[in-house]
Design an enzyme around this catalytic site. Sequence first.
Site, PDB file in Angstrom:
ATOM      1  N   ASN A 183      35.100  28.182  44.209  1.00 20.86           N
ATOM      2  CA  ASN A 183      36.084  28.946  44.975  1.00 20.86           C
ATOM      3  C   ASN A 183      36.165  30.415  44.574  1.00 20.86           C
ATOM      4  O   ASN A 183      36.633  31.248  45.356  1.00 20.86           O
ATOM      5  CB  ASN A 183      37.458  28.297  44.811  1.00 20.86           C
ATOM      6  CG  ASN A 183      38.565  29.127  45.418  1.00 20.86           C
ATOM      7  OD1 ASN A 183      38.722  29.191  46.636  1.00 20.86           O
ATOM      8  ND2 ASN A 183      39.339  29.796  44.572  1.00 20.86           N
ATOM      9  N   TYR A 198      31.502  41.580  53.112  1.00 18.16           N
ATOM     10  CA  TYR A 198      32.119  40.273  52.885  1.00 18.16           C
ATOM     11  C   TYR A 198      31.478  39.211  53.779  1.00 18.16           C
ATOM     12  O   TYR A 198      31.166  38.099  53.328  1.00 18.16           O
ATOM     13  CB  TYR A 198      33.620  40.363  53.152  1.00 18.16           C
ATOM     14  CG  TYR A 198      34.369  39.089  52.889  1.00 18.16           C
ATOM     15  CD1 TYR A 198      34.586  38.642  51.587  1.00 18.16           C
ATOM     16  CD2 TYR A 198      34.879  38.323  53.942  1.00 18.16           C
ATOM     17  CE1 TYR A 198      35.280  37.462  51.341  1.00 18.16           C
ATOM     18  CE2 TYR A 198      35.572  37.145  53.703  1.00 18.16           C
ATOM     19  CZ  TYR A 198      35.767  36.724  52.397  1.00 18.16           C
ATOM     20  OH  TYR A 198      36.449  35.555  52.155  1.00 18.16           O
ATOM     21  N   THR A 219      47.226  34.759  51.150  1.00 14.53           N
ATOM     22  CA  THR A 219      47.001  34.762  49.706  1.00 14.53           C
ATOM     23  C   THR A 219      47.417  36.110  49.121  1.00 14.53           C
ATOM     24  O   THR A 219      47.638  37.077  49.865  1.00 14.53           O
ATOM     25  CB  THR A 219      45.517  34.540  49.381  1.00 14.53           C
ATOM     26  OG1 THR A 219      44.746  35.616  49.950  1.00 14.53           O
ATOM     27  CG2 THR A 219      45.023  33.209  49.941  1.00 14.53           C
TER      28      THR A 219
END
Length: 248
Positions: free
Chosen positions: A77, A142, A177
């Site tokens: 992760n 990304y 997040t």
Amino acid sequence: MTDLQGLRAIVTGGASGIGLATARLLAERGARVAVLDLDPGDAPLGFTADVSDDASVRAAVAAAAGALGGIDVLVNNAGIGAAGTVADNDDAQWHRVLDVNVLGIVRTTRAALPHLRASAHAAIVNTCSIAATAGLPQRALYSASKGAVLSLTLAMAADHVREGIRVNCVNPGTVDTPWVGRLLDAADDPAAERAALNARQPTGRLVSAQEVAAAIAYLASPAAASTTGTALAVDGGMQGLRLRPAAS
């Protein structure tokens, strides 16, 4: 639910966000969980690891495997973000993001493989992204890293299926997040930016870390014993749905 009872799991980047939610859920479902992170915080079984450093990864995985008595589940992760077009990130940033997001998975998996091969319920789950399957603005670097994660997941699944190791990934949409929170705080109009991110998902809201964790827990579970080489979208319908504009 105790579908992970007795299994031994490692979660990288497990001190915050999706990783923290995953580590907690795996533990709730009966697994013994080791967290690997730059700063594992107050994790009950935490090990300091930098996924961009092979020696650090090998030492942390070995220590975690020793403490757990083996490894059944590896959740890759750990990752970092980047914003901008191909013109906006220099070579050093490209190397850094690919080193963490792609090679970080390689290093951790490589170190864990001997332990996974000894498990009767071996599973690897990689955290990928909607950015691997949809073109998002200002996310060139990304997206490239997560596209590589998707392809790597499929290749790993093919390589290790006959060893009894399942490999899958989850593709979250925009998740609420701390990292996304920092992006919003840096925007000229944080409220407008949050509204735009909410609207990008057909459900009209950000994905929660707990929802992604639930998908990871399923893929890690023996209940998914026939599931390998799969990318599970947890994106509020963003990947597959094309809604007509809402009536005004």
